[in-house]
Design an enzyme around this catalytic site. Structure first.
Site, mmCIF file in Angstrom:
data_model
loop_
_atom_site.group_PDB
_atom_site.id
_atom_site.type_symbol
_atom_site.label_atom_id
_atom_site.label_comp_id
_atom_site.label_asym_id
_atom_site.label_seq_id
_atom_site.Cartn_x
_atom_site.Cartn_y
_atom_site.Cartn_z
ATOM 1 N N GLU A 193 -8.158 3.143 1.784
ATOM 2 C CA GLU A 193 -7.220 4.222 1.498
ATOM 3 C C GLU A 193 -7.913 5.573 1.528
ATOM 4 O OE1 GLU A 193 -5.659 2.904 -2.262
ATOM 5 O OE2 GLU A 193 -4.531 1.272 -1.348
ATOM 6 N N HIS B 170 -0.913 4.607 -3.233
ATOM 7 C CA HIS B 170 -1.311 3.713 -4.316
ATOM 8 C C HIS B 170 -0.844 4.292 -5.657
ATOM 9 C CE1 HIS B 170 -4.400 0.335 -5.164
ATOM 10 N NE2 HIS B 170 -3.522 0.384 -6.155
ATOM 11 N N ARG C 254 -1.893 -5.332 -3.283
ATOM 12 C CA ARG C 254 -3.201 -5.005 -2.718
ATOM 13 C C ARG C 254 -3.109 -5.039 -1.192
ATOM 14 N NH1 ARG C 254 -4.138 -3.181 -6.920
ATOM 15 N NH2 ARG C 254 -5.930 -3.497 -8.302
#
Length: 310
Positions: A265, A283, A236
């Site tokens: 993001e 991600h 994370r």
């Protein structure tokens, strides 16, 4: 009885429609993500209002959103990180939260090693230079026989450790919960965070994001790292103080980094996009066809299991 199930992850059922078929065969009506991206709070509020269950990725599910879901019976996390979910309020409302433990551990462990190698060997700038027909040699740092520090030794951390053994790496680990039998069997040494940061050539984060772990790696911790250290984060973004890391990378106080996750993001600071000692992922460490299938099936099973019982 027909249940309405909201599904936010864009990859749910991608490649293999099995999890979608599982839900529909049991009479569930699906509300799929219509936007093709992570949903914002307003979109979540609108879509969640009359659903019985939600299968969620990294989209927000805070108190405001849960207050708009009077029929919601279960939250099925598509993955294992629950920092986007208000667990306290969900518990107050009697809404269980399930996760897909182990579904993507191999995919994330593979990607962690890939980021480590790419950052250590400067693979991205070398690739870019070669595409400009620049065949100059670039000197980089070794991985073989170096020391790897794992911050978090859960399922994914253990997967990274197993792969790192193939590179003859010495492995240090920091975790509040110690698996001492695993430590002995696999020749891993538990150490303090300070000792890990000081002695590791490569550092990889595998912790959940909580109040206690937020910005666990800050200016002080980065300052303790070796000049040739590489830090990798596939967990994370909030585990690292991004401002401190950006400054260290810009000033070349550490060798490099591989980041698949950011606090926001895409990252808002364009400075990250200008670095040649940083490898960036979107991600996507868990995004392999096998992991997507595993997560989808497990998330659907968790919904169906709960609805069957209740």
């Amino acid at each position: 009885m027909t249940y309405k199930v909201m599904v936010t992850p864009r990859s749910f059922g991608k490649g293999n429609p099995q999890p979608i078929d599982m839900l529909r065969e049991k009479g569930c009506e699906l509300v799929l993500n219509p936007y093709g991206r992570i949903l914002n709070k307003q979109e979540m509020k609108e879509l969640i209002r009359d659903v019985d269950a939600v299968i969620v990725g990294v989209d927000p599910i805070d108190k405001e959103i849960l207050e708009q879901a009077p029929k919601l019976k279960i939250i099925s996390k598509y993955g294992v990180g629950t920092d986007n979910i208000d667990l306290v309020f969900a518990k107050e409302k009697g809404i269980p939260v399930t996760v897909t433990n182990g579904a993507n551990k191999d995919a994330v462990a593979d990607y962690t090693i890939a980021l480590m190698l790419a950052a250590a060997r400067r693979m991205i700038p070398i690739d870019h230079a070669c595409r400009q027909r620049n065949w100059n040699k670039v000197t980089s740092v070794d991985v073989w026989g170096k020391t790897l520090g794992l911050i978090g030794l859960g399922a994914i951390g253990k997967g990274v450790a197993a792969r790192a053994k193939g590179f003859n790496m010495n492995i240090l680990a920091y975790d509040l919960i110690k698996d001492e039998s695993y430590e002995t069997e696999h020749q891993i040494n538990y150490v303090s965070l300070e000792e890990l940061l000081t002695n590791s050539d490569f550092i990889s984060l595998h912790l959940p994001l909580t109040k206690q772990t937020h910005h666990l790696i800050g200016e002080k911790e980065i300052g303790a790292m070796k000049e040739n250290a590489v830090i990798v984060n596939t967990a994370r973004g909030g585990l690292i103080n991004e401002r401190a890391l950006l400054s260290a990378l810009q000033e070349k106080r550490i060798w490099g980094a591989g980041l698949d996750v950011f606090e926001q993001e895409p990252p808002q600071d364009v400075g990250f996009l200008e670095l040649d000692n940083l490898v960036i992922g979107s991600h996507c460490a868990a995004s392999t066809y096998q992991a997507i299938e595993n997560m989808g099936v497990m998330a659907a099973e968790n919904v169906l299991e709960y609805l069957r019982i209740h």
